[in-house]
Design a protein around this motif. Sequence first.
Motif, PDB file in Angstrom:
ATOM      1  N   ALA A 155     -16.941 -74.901 -28.283  1.00 40.61           N
ATOM      2  CA  ALA A 155     -15.731 -75.927 -27.986  1.00 40.61           C
ATOM      3  C   ALA A 155     -14.608 -75.159 -28.377  1.00 40.61           C
ATOM      4  CB  ALA A 155     -16.061 -77.106 -28.727  1.00 40.61           C
ATOM      5  N   PHE A 156     -14.546 -74.129 -29.394  1.00 43.97           N
ATOM      6  CA  PHE A 156     -13.612 -73.385 -29.511  1.00 43.97           C
ATOM      7  C   PHE A 156     -13.142 -72.194 -29.110  1.00 43.97           C
ATOM      8  CE2 PHE A 156     -15.179 -76.041 -33.082  1.00 43.97           C
ATOM      9  CZ  PHE A 156     -14.242 -77.367 -33.205  1.00 43.97           C
ATOM     10  N   GLN A 157     -13.769 -71.783 -27.870  1.00 44.77           N
ATOM     11  CA  GLN A 157     -13.524 -70.396 -27.394  1.00 44.77           C
ATOM     12  C   GLN A 157     -12.386 -70.141 -26.870  1.00 44.77           C
ATOM     13  OE1 GLN A 157     -16.386 -69.896 -24.056  1.00 44.77           O
ATOM     14  NE2 GLN A 157     -15.884 -71.958 -23.502  1.00 44.77           N
ATOM     15  N   ASN A 158     -11.395 -71.121 -26.981  1.00 46.50           N
ATOM     16  CA  ASN A 158      -9.994 -70.720 -26.370  1.00 46.50           C
ATOM     17  C   ASN A 158      -9.057 -70.290 -27.362  1.00 46.50           C
ATOM     18  OD1 ASN A 158     -10.714 -71.456 -23.845  1.00 46.50           O
ATOM     19  ND2 ASN A 158     -10.270 -73.525 -24.050  1.00 46.50           N
ATOM     20  N   GLU A 159      -9.509 -70.197 -28.831  1.00 52.09           N
ATOM     21  CA  GLU A 159      -8.617 -69.839 -29.806  1.00 52.09           C
ATOM     22  C   GLU A 159      -8.622 -68.620 -29.686  1.00 52.09           C
ATOM     23  OE1 GLU A 159      -6.920 -72.161 -32.042  1.00 52.09           O
ATOM     24  OE2 GLU A 159      -7.687 -73.517 -30.324  1.00 52.09           O
ATOM     25  N   LEU A 160      -7.507 -67.698 -29.803  1.00 49.34           N
ATOM     26  CA  LEU A 160      -7.502 -66.309 -29.642  1.00 49.34           C
ATOM     27  C   LEU A 160      -7.787 -65.445 -30.648  1.00 49.34           C
ATOM     28  CD1 LEU A 160      -3.718 -65.979 -28.021  1.00 49.34           C
ATOM     29  CD2 LEU A 160      -5.996 -66.189 -26.647  1.00 49.34           C
ATOM     30  N   ASP A 161      -7.728 -66.050 -31.916  1.00 52.75           N
ATOM     31  CA  ASP A 161      -8.143 -65.165 -32.973  1.00 52.75           C
ATOM     32  C   ASP A 161      -9.686 -65.180 -33.160  1.00 52.75           C
ATOM     33  OD1 ASP A 161      -5.842 -64.240 -33.999  1.00 52.75           O
ATOM     34  OD2 ASP A 161      -5.567 -65.811 -35.457  1.00 52.75           O
ATOM     35  N   LEU A 162     -10.135 -66.441 -32.602  1.00 56.02           N
ATOM     36  CA  LEU A 162     -11.522 -66.656 -32.623  1.00 56.02           C
ATOM     37  C   LEU A 162     -12.255 -65.906 -31.530  1.00 56.02           C
ATOM     38  CD1 LEU A 162     -12.087 -70.599 -33.441  1.00 56.02           C
ATOM     39  CD2 LEU A 162     -12.268 -68.406 -34.959  1.00 56.02           C
ATOM     40  N   GLN A 163     -11.728 -65.818 -30.594  1.00 52.67           N
ATOM     41  CA  GLN A 163     -12.307 -64.925 -29.503  1.00 52.67           C
ATOM     42  C   GLN A 163     -12.414 -63.381 -30.026  1.00 52.67           C
ATOM     43  OE1 GLN A 163      -9.604 -65.043 -26.118  1.00 52.67           O
ATOM     44  NE2 GLN A 163      -9.926 -67.249 -25.770  1.00 52.67           N
TER      45      GLN A 163
END
Length: 356
Positions: free
Chosen positions: A296-304
């Motif tokens: 669900a959080f795959q759109n966060e740039l750092d997390l990518q």
Amino acid sequence: MIKLRIALVEIGGSHDECLFTQILALSSIEAEITFVTTREVYDRNKHFLPYIHHTYFFETSGKAIADFKNARRLVRFFKQQDIQKVVFNTAQGGQIRNISLLLPGRIQAFGIIHTIRKFHGSFTHKIINRKIKKFLVLSDDLLKRIAPQKNSTIGSFYPIDFPRLGKDIHKSDDACWVTLTGGVENRRKDLTGFVSLVEQTPANVSFIFLGKTDVTREDVGQLFEELKARNLMNRIVYFDSFIDAETFDGYLTKTDFLLPLIHPTTQSAEQYVVNQISGAFTLSFGYHIPLLMHVAFQNELDLQQASFFYDPIHFNRDFTTALHENGAKRQQLKHNPKWQSEAQQDIYLRFLETHQ
């Protein structure tokens, strides 16, 4: 050349992990550092001491008049020490409001904000903002969510330096460690979904709760009972007392993955991704440990850049992929220009307007 005399203030007791990058940055320009803190924070961060020139213990009483007098005494100390700049490592709450308002105009004040909700209507923050005009938040993703502020300059930085204390924790050659920072608790972690994740991983994978767990809590007892019923308890490591910095660092040094266990259904889902970051994110960037994050959080740039994403239903499949690609992800974290110590220290010094 006159040395910069600066005070670092951390009296809230919950964000001292953000201090080491600041201390190293200030030491690099030979600043004279005064550490304003509580006895509790001081005792668990003895590794700061070689860099600190003065320490001031600030204890709160819980009584408004007494706390205001404590703030006044601290500001008097700043004047006596000829402090030029003050950084509030946790720039929120009534104590910081009192101290900041009492500061004379010649002392510059700066603040680090850990939840961007403070920019969205907090009355106390509006008062603090009368004195503190420059703030840092802890990620670029948080920064982009903040609307332009009329009376504030806001930037972002990553406090990614952590003391490497050299404690050797035994780990067998075939073991895989998935670490959850903090103790066992249901408010921030999806304990219900956790059991399924453990079941879907091989027997050599251990899950380490790296924080103090209150074993008397009902949710903890329920989790342990379910794990025991499924013969999974032998794969869980937890601590029922405070973890010292050496042990914390020792486990992280050998950790394969960090698992924040933030799922869309947890109480903290919005808080720990939308309004503030999990401390696990910063540990990932600093220690170069890949994160395991819900898809669900795959759109966060750092997390990518730092994560392997999983669907809880297919965790076995996604975890297998993460195992195969762990080394490459570590290298990606290690060499990312954004998460280099020197780069973040430079950002911090420029924020303080001290860069030579």
